[in-house]
Enzyme design. Sequence first.
Site, short mmCIF file in Angstrom:
data_model
loop_
_atom_site.label_atom_id
_atom_site.label_comp_id
_atom_site.label_asym_id
_atom_site.label_seq_id
_atom_site.Cartn_x
_atom_site.Cartn_y
_atom_site.Cartn_z
N LYS A 195 7.10 4.72 -1.16
CA LYS A 195 7.97 4.44 -0.01
C LYS A 195 8.42 5.80 0.51
CE LYS A 195 10.17 1.54 2.70
NZ LYS A 195 9.46 0.63 3.64
N ASP A 227 5.52 -1.70 1.19
CA ASP A 227 5.64 -2.96 1.94
C ASP A 227 4.30 -3.33 2.57
OD1 ASP A 227 6.00 -0.69 3.49
OD2 ASP A 227 7.58 -1.54 4.76
#
Length: 361
Positions: A195, A227
């Site tokens: 991330k 994600d």
Amino acid sequence: MNLKITCIPGDGIGPEIVAEAKKVVEKAGEIYGFTPDFTDILMGGASIDVHGVPLTDEAIATAKAADAVLMGSIGGNTTTSPWYKLPPDKRPEAGLLKIRKALNLFANLRPALLYEELAAACPLKEEISKAGFDIMIMRELTGGLYFGERKTYEENGLRTAMDTLTYNEEEIRRIAIKGFEIARKRKKKVTSVDKANVLDSSRLWRVVVEEVAKDYPDVTLEHMLVDNCAMQLVKDPAQFDVILTENMFGDILSDEASMVTGSIGMLASASLNDTKFGLYEPSHGSAPDIAGMDIANPIATILSAAMMLRFSFDQDKAADAIEAAVKQVLKDGYRTGDIMSQGYTKVGCSKMGSLIAERIR
Ligand code: IPM
Ligand code: MG
């Protein structure tokens, strides 16, 4: 030759599935010329019930004295079991985290593959699943949020809680090296998942993975945000070979990937350190709702035992033979309840173990 193996039957369906894995390893030993020397230890709820703690120092010492650990599963129903009334560091899961740290098992390998024989169980649309997939999730297992400082306190009259996510470059480098080494023996592609658009720990992760990649020019490296990876796993799982990621992301993505195969009862895993030592366990949990009913699927544990023979004992032929026996049993039409569909023969846990043992050549 004696193979020193510590077993952790654990909780829920753990004791049943470990018994079947032992049966299969013993049979493989008769054919391939080794004798497994099994010693059981308690961990999780089973240890809480006897010792009041989820893992004793004696149990850790026994595990350390062996060459590998074969585990079933630990934990119970988190809303109804009395184990979950205990403080967090006394609950079943604390035993698992403690043994990972004590044995320095920083590299967790979780294969997620679509079994041809079980393709019908895959929840993806056929236009996606027909490409097949074979993913190896490499999860960092002894750092990050799981082992960072945490506390619950009051600030400005508000109940507040804090967990910390720390990685140093050495922790990142050693798992990255394992990831590239494994990719080299597979389709030579590493997808490093982070991330980095938000987290400093992820930005360092990316830098160190890039440095390690220089030593593996034959392996393709790509970076992907976590994600997006969660989305890609259901959209186009065939694009992945090795997914390399930190502890918490790996926990979540490996559950997702295993569900996408449609047969979580088939998936093995290995947790390794820098030596040949490893802890091997199925990817699934302890399924307390079906414990003791002889209906659990022992295949993930049996395949974990095959991984153990391959990685910790260099018994590649015996490992191949166990994997072939599993394929054969599926071809012959036997299924446990979790992978059952019409036209097949439904069998219980111990029958499945025996059928596999019989098919080892
Ligand atoms: C796993 C499990 C454990 C984890 C739990 C039981 C602590 O979910 O092995 O993936 O989060 O690592
Ligand atoms: Mg998990």
